[in-house]
Design a protein around this motif. Sequence first.
Motif, PDB file in Angstrom:
ATOM      1  N   ASN A 185       0.991  -1.049  -0.036  1.00  0.00           N
ATOM      2  CA  ASN A 185      -0.066  -0.017  -0.012  1.00  0.00           C
ATOM      3  C   ASN A 185       0.894   1.337  -0.003  1.00  0.00           C
ATOM      4  O   ASN A 185       1.258   1.603   1.005  1.00  0.00           O
ATOM      5  CB  ASN A 185      -0.892  -0.130   1.242  1.00  0.00           C
ATOM      6  CG  ASN A 185      -1.836   0.964   1.086  1.00  0.00           C
ATOM      7  OD1 ASN A 185      -1.962   1.740   0.219  1.00  0.00           O
ATOM      8  ND2 ASN A 185      -2.892   0.757   1.967  1.00  0.00           N
ATOM      9  N   PRO A 186       1.329   1.511  -1.190  1.00  0.00           N
ATOM     10  CA  PRO A 186       2.216   3.038  -1.302  1.00  0.00           C
ATOM     11  C   PRO A 186       1.682   4.313  -0.737  1.00  0.00           C
ATOM     12  O   PRO A 186       2.409   5.072  -0.246  1.00  0.00           O
ATOM     13  CB  PRO A 186       2.424   2.982  -2.689  1.00  0.00           C
ATOM     14  CG  PRO A 186       2.075   1.775  -3.295  1.00  0.00           C
ATOM     15  CD  PRO A 186       1.152   1.000  -2.511  1.00  0.00           C
ATOM     16  N   SER A 187       0.111   4.222  -0.663  1.00  0.00           N
ATOM     17  CA  SER A 187      -0.422   5.502  -0.173  1.00  0.00           C
ATOM     18  C   SER A 187      -0.230   5.874   1.387  1.00  0.00           C
ATOM     19  O   SER A 187      -0.268   6.798   1.991  1.00  0.00           O
ATOM     20  CB  SER A 187      -1.756   5.746  -0.547  1.00  0.00           C
ATOM     21  OG  SER A 187      -2.515   4.454   0.243  1.00  0.00           O
ATOM     22  N   LEU A 188       0.212   4.709   2.032  1.00  0.00           N
ATOM     23  CA  LEU A 188       0.320   4.807   3.482  1.00  0.00           C
ATOM     24  C   LEU A 188       1.790   4.688   3.959  1.00  0.00           C
ATOM     25  O   LEU A 188       2.174   4.452   4.983  1.00  0.00           O
ATOM     26  CB  LEU A 188      -0.060   3.692   4.214  1.00  0.00           C
ATOM     27  CG  LEU A 188      -1.651   3.569   4.165  1.00  0.00           C
ATOM     28  CD1 LEU A 188      -2.151   2.076   5.017  1.00  0.00           C
ATOM     29  CD2 LEU A 188      -2.191   4.778   4.861  1.00  0.00           C
ATOM     30  N   ALA A 189       2.698   5.089   2.809  1.00  0.00           N
ATOM     31  CA  ALA A 189       4.326   5.264   3.087  1.00  0.00           C
ATOM     32  C   ALA A 189       4.561   6.120   4.299  1.00  0.00           C
ATOM     33  O   ALA A 189       5.505   5.661   5.324  1.00  0.00           O
ATOM     34  CB  ALA A 189       4.914   5.498   1.858  1.00  0.00           C
ATOM     35  N   LYS A 190       4.190   7.182   4.349  1.00  0.00           N
ATOM     36  CA  LYS A 190       4.279   8.396   5.236  1.00  0.00           C
ATOM     37  C   LYS A 190       4.087   7.795   6.645  1.00  0.00           C
ATOM     38  O   LYS A 190       4.761   7.713   7.593  1.00  0.00           O
ATOM     39  CB  LYS A 190       3.673   9.526   4.957  1.00  0.00           C
ATOM     40  CG  LYS A 190       4.260  10.726   5.598  1.00  0.00           C
ATOM     41  CD  LYS A 190       3.727  11.974   5.162  1.00  0.00           C
ATOM     42  CE  LYS A 190       4.792  12.726   4.392  1.00  0.00           C
ATOM     43  NZ  LYS A 190       4.628  13.880   3.903  1.00  0.00           N
ATOM     44  N   GLN A 191       2.836   7.242   6.550  1.00  0.00           N
ATOM     45  CA  GLN A 191       2.273   6.826   8.126  1.00  0.00           C
ATOM     46  C   GLN A 191       3.120   5.731   8.721  1.00  0.00           C
ATOM     47  O   GLN A 191       3.636   5.555   9.800  1.00  0.00           O
ATOM     48  CB  GLN A 191       0.753   6.497   8.106  1.00  0.00           C
ATOM     49  CG  GLN A 191       0.381   5.998   9.624  1.00  0.00           C
ATOM     50  CD  GLN A 191      -1.109   5.640   9.427  1.00  0.00           C
ATOM     51  OE1 GLN A 191      -1.605   5.486   8.345  1.00  0.00           O
ATOM     52  NE2 GLN A 191      -1.628   5.228  10.460  1.00  0.00           N
TER      53      GLN A 191
END
Length: 77
Positions: free
Chosen positions: A38-44
């Motif tokens: 899930n690349p969209s949650l990389a920052k979290q």
Amino acid sequence: MLEGAKSIGVGAATIASAGAAIGIGNVLSSSIHSVARNPSLAKQLFGYAILGFALTEAIASFAPIMAFLISFVFQVP
């Protein structure tokens, strides 16, 4: 006899460093797999990975402290 037990205790305390290295590898591996899924949650996930690294390194810093305590503070009479 007590001197030999101290040496065994110091050796057992330093084994925790290998465990910490394995733990850091597991945290990094899980972080890479999570970002790949899930690349969209990389920052979290990066924040969670840093927390995992910090907690693992805390255990790694306790190991030499215990080894020094065993070898220098507990003196044989």
